[in-house]
Design a protein around this motif. Structure first.
Motif, PDB file in Angstrom:
ATOM      1  N   VAL A   1       0.845  -1.203   0.000  1.00 35.51           N
ATOM      2  CA  VAL A   1       0.000   0.000   0.000  1.00 35.51           C
ATOM      3  C   VAL A   1       0.877   1.248   0.000  1.00 35.51           C
ATOM      4  O   VAL A   1       0.658   2.199  -0.754  1.00 35.51           O
TER       5      VAL A   1
ATOM      6  N   ALA B   1       1.023   4.238  -2.836  1.00 30.85           N
ATOM      7  CA  ALA B   1       0.821   5.645  -2.468  1.00 30.85           C
ATOM      8  C   ALA B   1       2.040   6.478  -2.851  1.00 30.85           C
ATOM      9  O   ALA B   1       1.920   7.552  -3.449  1.00 30.85           O
ATOM     10  N   ALA B   2       3.229   5.974  -2.514  1.00 36.69           N
ATOM     11  CA  ALA B   2       4.446   6.742  -2.781  1.00 36.69           C
ATOM     12  C   ALA B   2       4.653   6.939  -4.275  1.00 36.69           C
ATOM     13  O   ALA B   2       4.998   8.034  -4.725  1.00 36.69           O
TER      14      ALA B   2
ATOM     15  N   TRP C   1       2.362   6.865  -6.603  1.00 32.40           N
ATOM     16  CA  TRP C   1       1.318   7.774  -7.102  1.00 32.40           C
ATOM     17  C   TRP C   1       1.768   9.217  -6.890  1.00 32.40           C
ATOM     18  O   TRP C   1       1.724  10.038  -7.804  1.00 32.40           O
ATOM     19  N   ALA C   2       2.216   9.524  -5.675  1.00 29.20           N
ATOM     20  CA  ALA C   2       2.643  10.900  -5.375  1.00 29.20           C
ATOM     21  C   ALA C   2       3.843  11.294  -6.225  1.00 29.20           C
ATOM     22  O   ALA C   2       3.896  12.396  -6.777  1.00 29.20           O
TER      23      ALA C   2
ATOM     24  N   LYS D   1       2.999  10.887 -10.432  1.00 31.46           N
ATOM     25  CA  LYS D   1       1.894  11.616 -11.058  1.00 31.46           C
ATOM     26  C   LYS D   1       1.899  13.113 -10.755  1.00 31.46           C
ATOM     27  O   LYS D   1       1.034  13.837 -11.235  1.00 31.46           O
ATOM     28  N   PHE D   2       2.802  13.571  -9.910  1.00 30.17           N
ATOM     29  CA  PHE D   2       2.812  14.992  -9.558  1.00 30.17           C
ATOM     30  C   PHE D   2       4.229  15.553  -9.606  1.00 30.17           C
ATOM     31  O   PHE D   2       5.195  14.808  -9.493  1.00 30.17           O
TER      32      PHE D   2
ATOM     33  N   ARG E   1       1.044  10.339 -17.214  1.00 29.50           N
ATOM     34  CA  ARG E   1      -0.210  10.644 -16.521  1.00 29.50           C
ATOM     35  C   ARG E   1      -1.383  10.736 -17.470  1.00 29.50           C
ATOM     36  O   ARG E   1      -2.507  10.988 -17.039  1.00 29.50           O
TER      37      ARG E   1
ATOM     38  N   GLU F   1      -4.564   8.621 -16.666  1.00 28.95           N
ATOM     39  CA  GLU F   1      -5.237   9.045 -15.438  1.00 28.95           C
ATOM     40  C   GLU F   1      -5.930  10.384 -15.650  1.00 28.95           C
ATOM     41  O   GLU F   1      -7.049  10.606 -15.174  1.00 28.95           O
ATOM     42  N   GLU F   2      -5.272  11.288 -16.385  1.00 32.90           N
ATOM     43  CA  GLU F   2      -5.869  12.597 -16.638  1.00 32.90           C
ATOM     44  C   GLU F   2      -7.130  12.451 -17.471  1.00 32.90           C
ATOM     45  O   GLU F   2      -8.132  13.122 -17.228  1.00 32.90           O
TER      46      GLU F   2
ATOM     47  N   ALA G   1      -9.857  11.228 -15.179  1.00 31.56           N
ATOM     48  CA  ALA G   1     -10.327  12.289 -14.299  1.00 31.56           C
ATOM     49  C   ALA G   1     -11.181  13.287 -15.075  1.00 31.56           C
ATOM     50  O   ALA G   1     -12.218  13.751 -14.577  1.00 31.56           O
TER      51      ALA G   1
ATOM     52  N   GLY H   1     -10.983   9.843  -7.720  1.00 31.04           N
ATOM     53  CA  GLY H   1      -9.597   9.446  -7.531  1.00 31.04           C
ATOM     54  C   GLY H   1      -9.441   7.943  -7.388  1.00 31.04           C
ATOM     55  O   GLY H   1      -8.608   7.327  -8.039  1.00 31.04           O
ATOM     56  N   PHE H   2     -10.284   7.342  -6.527  1.00 28.20           N
ATOM     57  CA  PHE H   2     -10.150   5.905  -6.300  1.00 28.20           C
ATOM     58  C   PHE H   2     -10.612   5.098  -7.510  1.00 28.20           C
ATOM     59  O   PHE H   2     -10.073   4.034  -7.789  1.00 28.20           O
TER      60      PHE H   2
ATOM     61  N   THR I   1     -10.178   6.067 -10.580  1.00 36.14           N
ATOM     62  CA  THR I   1      -9.024   6.149 -11.473  1.00 36.14           C
ATOM     63  C   THR I   1      -7.954   5.158 -11.048  1.00 36.14           C
ATOM     64  O   THR I   1      -7.390   4.422 -11.859  1.00 36.14           O
TER      65      THR I   1
ATOM     66  N   PRO J   1      -6.538  13.927  -8.750  1.00 38.47           N
ATOM     67  CA  PRO J   1      -6.731  14.083  -7.307  1.00 38.47           C
ATOM     68  C   PRO J   1      -5.735  13.227  -6.527  1.00 38.47           C
ATOM     69  O   PRO J   1      -4.983  12.446  -7.116  1.00 38.47           O
TER      70      PRO J   1
ATOM     71  N   THR K   1       2.616   8.824   2.445  1.00 34.53           N
ATOM     72  CA  THR K   1       4.007   8.472   2.169  1.00 34.53           C
ATOM     73  C   THR K   1       4.943   9.051   3.220  1.00 34.53           C
ATOM     74  O   THR K   1       5.775   8.346   3.800  1.00 34.53           O
TER      75      THR K   1
END
Lengths: 283, 282
Positions: free
Chosen positions: A79, A83-84, A86-87, A90-91, A171, A174-175, A178, A184-185, A187, B19, B28
């Motif tokens: 998990v 999460a890591a 994704w952050a 994607k950003f 991305r 995903e874009e 969206a 978000g979930f 996607t 998002p 994280t």
């Protein structure tokens, strides 16, 4: 056919033969022989003795504990890895390089140090030692400590497979999701996860192998209580130090089988889904 | 992508469309802090209870110093062995075709997958004075198990995949055209290898060797069974941490831990610098 002598881009046959011999010899001596030794030592007194050694109560307790620890630590790290990545993938943000380096950090820390840090916090003379003792909570020499130490050493496995893969995939999908109104979930579950599933499986596989086989970190926090806080690798150590060699190698060969299954599955994934975990191997 | 890149300021583009930045980033950083950063901070703070003098007294203690020297020295020798044999293995696996190559390739990862304690007892059984390898070697007067040489053997085992797996992709991407060009210009095979191939492999060779060294310095499970653990002779630093913990000498254990952690940081920093250097050279 060619203007230069053929020998200039191809190794001399004798050289080829020599290099092959060195490579095969080195791998045989350092890798194959130890692996073979595990199984042969386990079967020294026959299969029956080996099977008896892995089915006695302490061995079964060790197997159960190892499975339990992996069942807690691996999903949590998976998990975290999702999460890591994704952050990070994607950003855009400052300090991305530093964050990635910090996530990889546990790989370069000695497993013994990984165990030590939790003793310094939760041990009797640690930061929270007195408070924990007052409330009767045991972390060190108990399951929570073993899980924490395992989580530390297997921390980067999933994240480091997924970050380059998801960065590579970009991305755009995903874009698009969206923009079409997916949450978000939605996607994550319908677009991202299907794209990364083989890479994720690859990371989980390696994470699990290390979680079940971890020795140094767990050894520091476990307390070696037979039938209670001994994982399989620790049980191997206890048996070996007791001169119960057949038993030690019998339990060890279970772990060696796990390694072989892991490697086979890993090779299969690399061969079958090369494109979908490819980013991982072109760093 | 290009449309949004044109019409939105770069900073807001991705955040506006996708998002979950706050949630994923928050989780994280939280998880990283709880599992890794705060515990490591606890380690770094611990040894100074008796000031710098107390720290220094632990370091110069004969037994601690010998253990650190063995851990770092044996790791360096093992990394050196892998720096020579690793490229040969990678070269054979990438350039040559022979039966059983896939199996050989998969086997390289064995030290990653095989639990260290299993590797430890296996190596120990092989190199013990009555073992398959230990007995013939003892006739030659070479003792491996229960000596520093045994430590080197275990650390070589542990480090091999780091070197091979770091070089392999670079070697696979290397086009043979560069070698052909060198050959047309009259270079011998040896010159081509040493002046064309090796320089291109060098950054990955250094990286792989450094990774193998970093892993070997902190290695515990595969070493303790074959080392014999004689104080000040074949006792490695991680084992001494455990011994100090068992004696409830937390500060002493933390001191050794901090030194090993500092070594990890130096290696990470060096590798990052190397990456800049390699990228700039390209």
């Amino acid at each position: 056919m060619s203007v230069y002598p053929r020998g200039a881009t191809k190794d001399h046959p004798l050289m080829r033969w020599l290099l092959c011999a060195v490579a095969i010899g080195f791998i045989g001596l350092f890798l194959v022989l130890p692996l073979a030794a595990v199984f042969l030592q386990a079967l020294k007194q026959g299969l029956g003795v080996a099977l008896a050694a892995v089915s006695e109560p302490d061995a079964l307790a060790a197997i159960r504990l190892t499975l339990l620890v992996a069942a807690i630590a691996v999903p949590l790290n998976a998990v975290f890895g999702i999460a890591a990545s994704w952050a990070i993938a994607k950003f855009d943000f400052r300090g991305k390089g530093l964050l990635t380096t910090l996530i990889d950090l546990p790989f370069s820390v000695s497993p013994v140090v990984a165990g030590l840090i939790y003793v310094l916090i939760f041990g009797l003379q640690g930061w929270f030692g007195p408070e924990l003792r007052e409330h009767g909570i045991k972390i060190i020499f108990a399951l929570p400590g073993i899980v924490l130490a395992t989580m530390f050493v297997t921390f980067p496995f999933v994240a480091r497979e997924l970050i380059p893969l998801m960065t590579d995939q970009g991305r755009a999908e995903e874009e698009a999701a969206a923009t079409l109104g997916a949450s978000g979930f939605q996607t994550l579950f319908r677009v991202t996860l299907p794209n990364i599933k083989w890479g994720l499986l690859y990371g989980v596989l390696l994470c699990n192998a290390r979680a079940m086989g971890e020795f140094g970190a767990v050894s520091v926090v476990s307390g070696h209580i037979r039938g209670l806080t001994n994982t399989m690798p620790l049980h191997v150590e206890v048996l070996y130090n007791d001169y119960q060699f057949v038993g030690a190698f019998a339990v060890a060969s279970l772990l060696a089988l796990l390694a072989i299954v892991t490697l086979t599955f890993k090779s299969f994934l690399e061969w079958r889904y090369a494109d979908e975990i490819a980013a991982v191997h072109h760093r | 992508m290009s449309l949004s890149a044109t019409f939105l300021p770069r900073k807001n583009r991705s955040r506006r469309v996708l998002p979950g930045f706050g949630l994923s980033m928050g989780f994280t950083v939280f998880y990283l802090s709880v599992i890794v950063l705060i515990p490591l901070a606890a380690l770094v703070i611990r040894p100074w209870s008796a000031g710098f003098d107390g720290f220094w007294r632990v370091v110069v203690d004969h037994r601690v110093f010998a253990a650190l020297r063995l851990s770092f020295g044996a790791a360096a020798i093992a990394a050196g062995i892998n720096a020579i044999c690793g490229p040969i293995v990678a070269w054979v696996l990438i350039r040559y075709r022979f039966p059983g190559k896939r199996l050989l390739d998969a086997l390289v990862d064995l030290p990653f997958a095989l639990p260290t304690a299993v590797a430890g007892i296996a190596l120990s059984a092989l190199y013990a004075p009555n073992g398959w390898l230990g007995e013939p070697l003892s006739h030659l007067g070479i003792k491996v198990a229960y000596t520093p040489l045994g430590v080197v053997v275990a650390l070589t085992f542990i480090g091999l995949p780091f070197v091979v797996r770091t070089i392999q992709p670079v070697l696979a991407d290397l086009s043979e055209q560069a070698e052909e060009a060198a050959a047309t210009l009259g270079a011998t095979r040896l010159q081509t290898i040493s002046r064309v191939v090796l320089p291109m492999l060098l950054p990955s060779l250094i990286t792989g060797t450094a990774l193998a060294f970093a892993r070997a310095v902190g290695e515990y499970g595969s070493v303790i069974f074959i080392a014999g653990n004689l104080p000040a002779i074949s006792e490695i630093a991680p084992l001494l941490i455990i011994i100090k913990l068992e004696q409830y000498d937390y500060a002493g254990a933390a001191t050794i831990g901090v030194i090993m952690l500092a070594a990890s940081f130096v290696i990470i920093l060096a590798l990052n610098l190397l990456q800049y250097w390699a990228a700039a050279r390209r």
